[in-house]
Design an enzyme around this catalytic site. Structure first.
Site, short mmCIF file in Angstrom:
data_model
loop_
_atom_site.label_atom_id
_atom_site.label_comp_id
_atom_site.label_asym_id
_atom_site.label_seq_id
_atom_site.Cartn_x
_atom_site.Cartn_y
_atom_site.Cartn_z
N TYR A 146 -5.65 5.99 -2.23
CA TYR A 146 -5.73 7.08 -3.20
C TYR A 146 -7.04 7.87 -3.08
O TYR A 146 -7.09 9.04 -3.39
CB TYR A 146 -5.60 6.53 -4.62
N HIS A 191 1.25 -2.88 -10.15
CA HIS A 191 2.35 -3.17 -9.22
C HIS A 191 3.19 -4.38 -9.63
O HIS A 191 3.29 -5.37 -8.91
CB HIS A 191 1.81 -3.36 -7.79
N TYR A 211 9.79 -4.51 5.38
CA TYR A 211 9.62 -3.05 5.17
C TYR A 211 8.21 -2.58 5.49
O TYR A 211 7.88 -1.41 5.28
CB TYR A 211 10.11 -2.66 3.76
N GLN A 256 -0.59 -1.37 -15.74
CA GLN A 256 0.81 -0.97 -15.62
C GLN A 256 1.75 -2.00 -16.24
O GLN A 256 2.97 -1.88 -16.12
CB GLN A 256 1.16 -0.74 -14.15
#
Ligand code: HEC
Length: 470
Positions: free
Chosen positions: A364, A251, A353, A182
């Protein structure tokens, strides 16, 4: 206030990420323990349908569901699974049921679509799509300078300028990004006072050992100026030492918002989920720094020894969208979750969070992460998607072309190929709706200076805008 630059968003899930609804380990779990009584498609059998709409509401909270399955309802023929399944396995089954419910619901409604060729009806409007920029290579982020001019990043490494309807070659001399997984060139945004200072900010995956076969990488932020197609005056704004780099290709987070002289941006967990809770590490966090890169002395964890000094919030899995509410200035974030756990968060100073201690998702492959969706001292999302939409860029719409949408939050989805409209009141999501579907993977969303809503798409690799149809 008309804003002539948009803080955008880029988003990172691999191109091969598939729509995983109803697959994986959790499917096997369902087949082994539940299928005989609830049917192959959850629709029937001894135990009745698990697809009825109010099922989860009737059972109650996530914890109530886990209790229900553990204890069963023996009188009615629903066995107790307390000694066969763990809480987190039961939780993954609940996500699985919700995935299939929603999939059915969408098939029935057949949702948004074009009413005729290039005419769409949603959100109170008839609108059409116009392709504005073509011939891009996985565009990630767009930042408008004026009605006729914008900057665009391509993940393959190029920063390009769109001006008077033409797209430039790559600006030369931009920093070398590592195109693995990514990674690559990610976010671009101009400084709020760009007209005076001409600063352009970029985020990308950096390596300190780029020649190696599997280089270790980390997110880096720089700023510079573009003069005659050249990248000049570069300053390093945020970077980390080698100990914080790793060989994972996932990420990286990024996306910028500027507020009161500060720059806020996210870094994903870099594939090391537990590090999102570790205040000594920069991954899995939202950061706040001065817009010239200095670290504010009053950041929330500056009093904690060894805490990474730029951390603003933690427990953030992979931030993929960031924008300021146009009226309140509150920071909203989209967080690319695990399967079933995409989130919209209100980012507030010093909060946790929760990732990976609490989440609405599972892995996944359908294996469980945790049964916990809430905990003390961990902030709940304002909204979450089960099943996931593969949430990406977000933008508060600030234009005048779609008055009904003014100040609504738009969120793009990659694997879902969806654009969602979220109506926000008093920092709460009061309703959501799908505006567009199946026109491409929505990487980034931006209000244009012309008041139209622009989308950066992948597959096809184009920029389009929504135009109201008279
Ligand atoms: C031996 C058959 C049997 C098996 C195996 C079974 N169930 Fe059930 N299940 C039932 C029956 C019968 C009911 C209806 C109970 C009632 O009427 O209250 C039920 C009810 C339910 C309900 C509540 C449905 C409603 O409409 O309120 C849920 C949720 C549920 N089961 C989930 C599961 C899951 C998840 C599994 C696998 C882990 C499973 N069941 C395995 C027979 C079964």
């Amino acid at each position: 206030m008309r804003i002539f630059f948009i803080y955008l968003v880029s988003c990172l899930i691999p191109i091969y990420a598939q729509n995983r609804i109803g697959t994986g380990v959790v499917k096997k779990l369902y087949e082994e323990y539940c299928l005989n009584c609830h049917g192959e498609n959850l629709e029937s059998g001894l135990g009745g349908s698990l697809l009825r709409e109010s099922l989860m509401e009737d059972i109650g909270s996530q914890d109530d569901f886990i209790q229900y399955i553990k204890l069963g309802n023996l009188d009615m023929g629903m066995p107790a699974f307390g000694d066969k399944l763990t809480d987190s396995q039961i939780r993954s089954l609940q996500i699985y049921i919700e995935e299939i419910q929603l999939k059915k619901e969408r098939e029935v409604k057949n949702l948004v679509g074009s009413v005729q060729k290039n005419k769409y009806k949603a959100g109170g409007y008839l609108f059409r799509l116009e392709t504005v920029i073509e011939d891009l290579d996985m565009p990630w982020s767009i930042s408008f300078i004026s009605v006729e001019k914008a900057l665009i990043t391509e993940r393959s490494g190029a920063l390009r300028v769109w001006e008077d309807g033409m797209i430039s070659k790559a600006v030369s001399g931009t920093p070398e990004s590592i195109k693995r997984g990514q990674g690559g060139l990610l976010e671009v945004s101009i400084h709020p006072e760009y007209n005076i200072n001409k600063w352009v900010y970029l985020a990308y995956s950096e390596s300190l050992n780029a020649d190696e076969e599997k280089p270790a990488t980390m997110t880096k932020v720089v700023r510079g100026r573009i003069v005659d197609g050249q990248w000049c005056d570069q300053e390093d704004i945020f970077y980390t030492s080698e100990e914080y780099h790793n060989v994972s290709g996932v990420h990286y987070g990024t996306r910028f918002v500027f507020k009161d002289g500060y720059l806020y941006f996210g870094i994903g967990d870099r594939g090391k989920q537990d590090q999102a809770q570790d205040l000594t590490r920069p991954n899995g966090k939202i950061h706040r720094i001065h817009d010239d890169g200095r670290i504010p002395v009053d950041n929330p964890f500056s009093h904690i020894q060894n805490a990474y000094p730029s951390i603003w919030t933690y427990g953030n899995r992979n931030p993929q969208g960031l924008d300021l509410h146009p009226l309140t200035g509150a920071i909203f974030e989209s967080e690319h979750g695990p399967r079933g756990g995409d989130e919209i968060n209100l980012i507030e100073r010093g909060l946790n969070y929760g990732w990976p201690i609490i989440t609405y998702g599972m892995n996944y492959d359908g294996s469980p992460i945790t049964a916990k969706t809430a905990a003390d001292n961990m902030k709940q999302p304002l909204h979450y998607w089960t099943p996931s939409i593969a949430v990406c860029g977000i933008d508060f719409y600030e234009g005048d072309e779609f008055p009904l949408w003014k100040y609504d939050l738009f969120a793009g989805g990659l694997s879902s190929q969806e654009l969602h409209r979220l109506v926000i009141k008093d920092d709460k999501v009061v309703s959501t709706e799908i505006i567009l579907k199946n026109e491409g993977r929505v990487r980034d969303v931006a209000t244009g200076p012309d008041g139209m809503l622009y989308l950066v798409l992948n597959d096809p690799d184009v920029v389009v805008r929504l135009i109201p149809d008279e």
